[in-house]
Design an enzyme around this catalytic site. Sequence first.
Site, PDB file in Angstrom:
ATOM      1  N   HIS A  98       0.923  -1.150   0.000  1.00 48.29           N
ATOM      2  CA  HIS A  98       0.000   0.000   0.000  1.00 48.29           C
ATOM      3  C   HIS A  98       0.951   1.185   0.000  1.00 48.29           C
ATOM      4  O   HIS A  98       1.747   1.316   0.944  1.00 48.29           O
ATOM      5  CB  HIS A  98      -0.877  -0.057   1.263  1.00 48.29           C
ATOM      6  N   HIS A 100       3.400   4.178   0.332  1.00 48.18           N
ATOM      7  CA  HIS A 100       3.722   5.004   1.486  1.00 48.18           C
ATOM      8  C   HIS A 100       4.989   5.774   1.166  1.00 48.18           C
ATOM      9  O   HIS A 100       5.923   5.232   0.572  1.00 48.18           O
ATOM     10  CB  HIS A 100       3.914   4.158   2.748  1.00 48.18           C
TER      11      HIS A 100
HETATM   12  P1  5GP Z   1       8.621  -0.562   3.060  1.00 49.06           P
HETATM   13  O1  5GP Z   1       9.740  -1.479   3.430  1.00 49.06           O
HETATM   14  O2  5GP Z   1       7.413  -1.315   2.512  1.00 49.06           O
HETATM   15  O3  5GP Z   1       9.021   0.574   2.159  1.00 49.06           O
HETATM   16  O4  5GP Z   1       8.184   0.149   4.399  1.00 49.06           O
HETATM   17  C1  5GP Z   1       7.227  -0.349   5.278  1.00 49.06           C
HETATM   18  C2  5GP Z   1       7.427   0.350   6.578  1.00 49.06           C
HETATM   19  O5  5GP Z   1       6.285   0.132   7.392  1.00 49.06           O
HETATM   20  C3  5GP Z   1       8.639  -0.147   7.356  1.00 49.06           C
HETATM   21  O6  5GP Z   1       9.547   0.925   7.577  1.00 49.06           O
HETATM   22  C4  5GP Z   1       8.033  -0.691   8.641  1.00 49.06           C
HETATM   23  O7  5GP Z   1       8.834  -0.450   9.774  1.00 49.06           O
HETATM   24  C5  5GP Z   1       6.698   0.024   8.717  1.00 49.06           C
HETATM   25  N1  5GP Z   1       5.661  -0.726   9.403  1.00 49.06           N
HETATM   26  C6  5GP Z   1       5.324  -2.036   9.204  1.00 49.06           C
HETATM   27  N2  5GP Z   1       4.305  -2.388  10.001  1.00 49.06           N
HETATM   28  C7  5GP Z   1       4.000  -1.282  10.739  1.00 49.06           C
HETATM   29  C8  5GP Z   1       3.009  -1.028  11.754  1.00 49.06           C
HETATM   30  O8  5GP Z   1       2.221  -1.886  12.141  1.00 49.06           O
HETATM   31  N3  5GP Z   1       2.979   0.225  12.288  1.00 49.06           N
HETATM   32  C9  5GP Z   1       3.825   1.226  11.875  1.00 49.06           C
HETATM   33  N4  5GP Z   1       3.721   2.392  12.474  1.00 49.06           N
HETATM   34  N5  5GP Z   1       4.770   1.004  10.919  1.00 49.06           N
HETATM   35  C10 5GP Z   1       4.843  -0.220  10.355  1.00 49.06           C
HETATM   36 ZN    ZN Z   2      -4.193  -0.880   1.530  1.00 51.65          ZN
END
Ligand code: 5GP
Ligand code: ZN
Length: 114
Positions: A98, A100
Amino acid sequence: MDSCLFCRIAAGEIPVTKVHEDDDLLAFRDINPQAPMHVLVIPKVHIATVNDLTPAHEALVGAMVRCAAQVAKDHGFDASGYRTVFNCNAAAGQTVFHIHLHVLGGRTLRWPPG
Ligand code: 5GP
Ligand code: ZN
């Protein structure tokens, strides 16, 4: 999407530390911060990856970037500097499908990233 972690966060089903919320966006602190400021800006609507963006999303993505800039300003990092990152798919380390926008600041950030 019921199974999507960030849809559930956007719906208020999973608690987070919010730093901004409006009709379209939510910004909250990353659970595993990689810098003193590590905020995630998400749209409330489900979009899996940056590859799935369409022209209809242009205003939304613009609002995400402007929200990131406001978050950085609110933390006092607008002049000193900060980083915004969209990870897309496996090779970039995307783990939540999703979109971010990471907003990182408060330490020196090396380039290129690892
Ligand atoms: P990606 O690796 O997909 O770019 O980043 C996902 C981010 O979401 C990671 O930095 C991870 O720490 C964060 N994240 C995953 N699960 C949670 C959650 O339940 N709460 C919060 N606040 N951050 C989350
Ligand atoms: Zn979503």
